[in-house]
Scaffold this motif. Structure first.
Motif, PDB file in Angstrom:
ATOM      1  N   HIS A 131      22.464  49.189  39.380  1.00 31.12           N
ATOM      2  CA  HIS A 131      21.979  50.566  39.388  1.00 31.12           C
ATOM      3  C   HIS A 131      20.649  50.649  40.132  1.00 31.12           C
ATOM      4  O   HIS A 131      19.836  49.719  40.078  1.00 31.12           O
ATOM      5  CB  HIS A 131      21.792  51.082  37.959  1.00 31.12           C
ATOM      6  N   PRO A 156      31.046  51.152  30.076  1.00 31.94           N
ATOM      7  CA  PRO A 156      30.950  52.578  30.444  1.00 31.94           C
ATOM      8  C   PRO A 156      29.781  53.291  29.771  1.00 31.94           C
ATOM      9  O   PRO A 156      29.129  54.145  30.388  1.00 31.94           O
ATOM     10  CB  PRO A 156      32.298  53.140  29.981  1.00 31.94           C
ATOM     11  N   THR A 157      29.509  52.933  28.533  1.00 29.73           N
ATOM     12  CA  THR A 157      28.388  53.554  27.826  1.00 29.73           C
ATOM     13  C   THR A 157      27.059  53.125  28.424  1.00 29.73           C
ATOM     14  O   THR A 157      26.132  53.941  28.553  1.00 29.73           O
ATOM     15  CB  THR A 157      28.442  53.184  26.334  1.00 29.73           C
ATOM     16  N   ALA A 206      22.410  56.363  33.681  1.00 29.42           N
ATOM     17  CA  ALA A 206      22.403  57.676  34.335  1.00 29.42           C
ATOM     18  C   ALA A 206      21.397  58.604  33.670  1.00 29.42           C
ATOM     19  O   ALA A 206      20.640  59.316  34.348  1.00 29.42           O
ATOM     20  CB  ALA A 206      23.799  58.279  34.303  1.00 29.42           C
ATOM     21  N   ARG A 207      21.365  58.609  32.350  1.00 27.49           N
ATOM     22  CA  ARG A 207      20.437  59.466  31.624  1.00 27.49           C
ATOM     23  C   ARG A 207      18.987  59.053  31.869  1.00 27.49           C
ATOM     24  O   ARG A 207      18.070  59.878  31.759  1.00 27.49           O
ATOM     25  CB  ARG A 207      20.747  59.425  30.134  1.00 27.49           C
ATOM     26  N   THR A 257      21.189  55.641  39.470  1.00 23.86           N
ATOM     27  CA  THR A 257      22.488  55.938  40.050  1.00 23.86           C
ATOM     28  C   THR A 257      23.259  54.629  40.228  1.00 23.86           C
ATOM     29  O   THR A 257      22.672  53.596  40.570  1.00 23.86           O
ATOM     30  CB  THR A 257      22.343  56.654  41.415  1.00 23.86           C
ATOM     31  N   PRO A 258      24.572  54.633  39.993  1.00 21.88           N
ATOM     32  CA  PRO A 258      25.334  53.389  40.133  1.00 21.88           C
ATOM     33  C   PRO A 258      25.504  52.976  41.583  1.00 21.88           C
ATOM     34  O   PRO A 258      25.743  53.812  42.450  1.00 21.88           O
ATOM     35  CB  PRO A 258      26.685  53.733  39.483  1.00 21.88           C
ATOM     36  N   ARG A 316      20.480  49.749  24.658  1.00 18.93           N
ATOM     37  CA  ARG A 316      20.024  51.090  25.011  1.00 18.93           C
ATOM     38  C   ARG A 316      18.499  51.126  25.170  1.00 18.93           C
ATOM     39  O   ARG A 316      17.977  51.758  26.109  1.00 18.93           O
ATOM     40  CB  ARG A 316      20.461  52.091  23.954  1.00 18.93           C
ATOM     41  N   CYS A 326      26.538  52.405  31.483  1.00 13.11           N
ATOM     42  CA  CYS A 326      26.402  53.190  32.714  1.00 13.11           C
ATOM     43  C   CYS A 326      25.898  54.598  32.406  1.00 13.11           C
ATOM     44  O   CYS A 326      25.070  55.151  33.158  1.00 13.11           O
ATOM     45  CB  CYS A 326      27.737  53.249  33.450  1.00 13.11           C
ATOM     46  N   GLU A 327      26.372  55.189  31.320  1.00 11.17           N
ATOM     47  CA  GLU A 327      25.889  56.510  30.922  1.00 11.17           C
ATOM     48  C   GLU A 327      24.403  56.457  30.565  1.00 11.17           C
ATOM     49  O   GLU A 327      23.639  57.365  30.922  1.00 11.17           O
ATOM     50  CB  GLU A 327      26.691  57.019  29.734  1.00 11.17           C
ATOM     51  N   TRP A 328      23.993  55.412  29.861  1.00 15.03           N
ATOM     52  CA  TRP A 328      22.584  55.276  29.497  1.00 15.03           C
ATOM     53  C   TRP A 328      21.711  55.145  30.741  1.00 15.03           C
ATOM     54  O   TRP A 328      20.631  55.734  30.815  1.00 15.03           O
ATOM     55  CB  TRP A 328      22.391  54.082  28.569  1.00 15.03           C
TER      56      TRP A 328
END
Length: 210
Positions: free
Chosen positions: A189, A161-162, A168-169, A173-174, A132, A164-166
């Motif tokens: 990304h 998946p997590t 995004a935040r 963008t993927p 992270r 990818c969320e990090w």
């Protein structure tokens, strides 16, 4: 017993191995990132670059090869020597191989923000907290519109998946998130925001003991 990172590369040469499949996917994504990069000089960073297999063979035959200034940072001098030999054999004068700690921000200070950042072989060897943190630092490593390519195993619990969320935040963008082999993930990304200043003398991650 500490892992022998020179011998670790042997699986790349085994047809059908997970590492061989990962390598093929990463190279394809590197090629695609170079294809869509803007005209003009390009900066590329590769952390924990190993023998440079992700990047050097792609650059060797890519039309943008002479536009690229790249820095590959690798702690193992044996692997760095292989990468250096490969770059010189390909005539890639813009590729610099540095023996050093790829986790330390100072290794990249004069080449950020970069158009392409490779974080391959990192996220599967560090703690979730360090993954992270490194995603957060990618905002400083990567130029606006630039690409980050990363890898992570997909063993349970699957962190992909997590991650990818990090991203995004953090303003990414993927582009692609795939599993080219069993339990192997490759993510791509693009950075949509403005790069932050890279803080000096920060250690972004620590490899976990084996």
């Amino acid at each position: 017993m500490a892992r022998d990172w020179l011998a670790w590369h042997d699986d790349y040469d085994q047809p059908g191995s997970a590492l061989a499949a990962r390598l093929a996917e990463v190279r394809e994504q590197v090629r695609a990132a170079l294809d869509r990069a803007p005209t003009g000089p390009l900066r590329v960073l590769s952390a924990c670059a190993g023998q440079g297999r992700d990047l050097i063979p792609v650059l060797a035959t890519h039309p943008r090869r002479d536009d690229v200034t790249a820095r590959l940072v690798e702690l193992d001098p044996r692997n760095a020597a292989v990468a250096e030999d490969a770059a010189r054999a390909a005539g890639l004068t813009g590729v610099q191989v540095v023996v050093g700690d790829a986790a330390v921000t100072d290794a990249y200070a004069d080449l950020v923000p970069a158009d392409l950042v490779l974080l391959c072989g990192v996220f599967g060897n560090v703690s979730d907290a360090d993954v992270r943190a490194t995603v957060g630092h990618a905002v400083a490593l990567c130029a606006s519109g630039g690409t980050v390519i990363w890898t992570r195993h997909r063993r349970e619990p699957d962190l992909v998946p997590t991650i990818c969320e990090w991203f995004a935040r953090a303003g990414f963008t993927p582009v692609a998130v795939g599993t080219p082999a069993d339990r192997v993930g490759v993510g791509v990304h693009r950075h949509l925001g403005r790069p932050r200043p890279l803080p000096p003398k920060v250690t972004m991650f620590h490899f976990l003991p084996r």
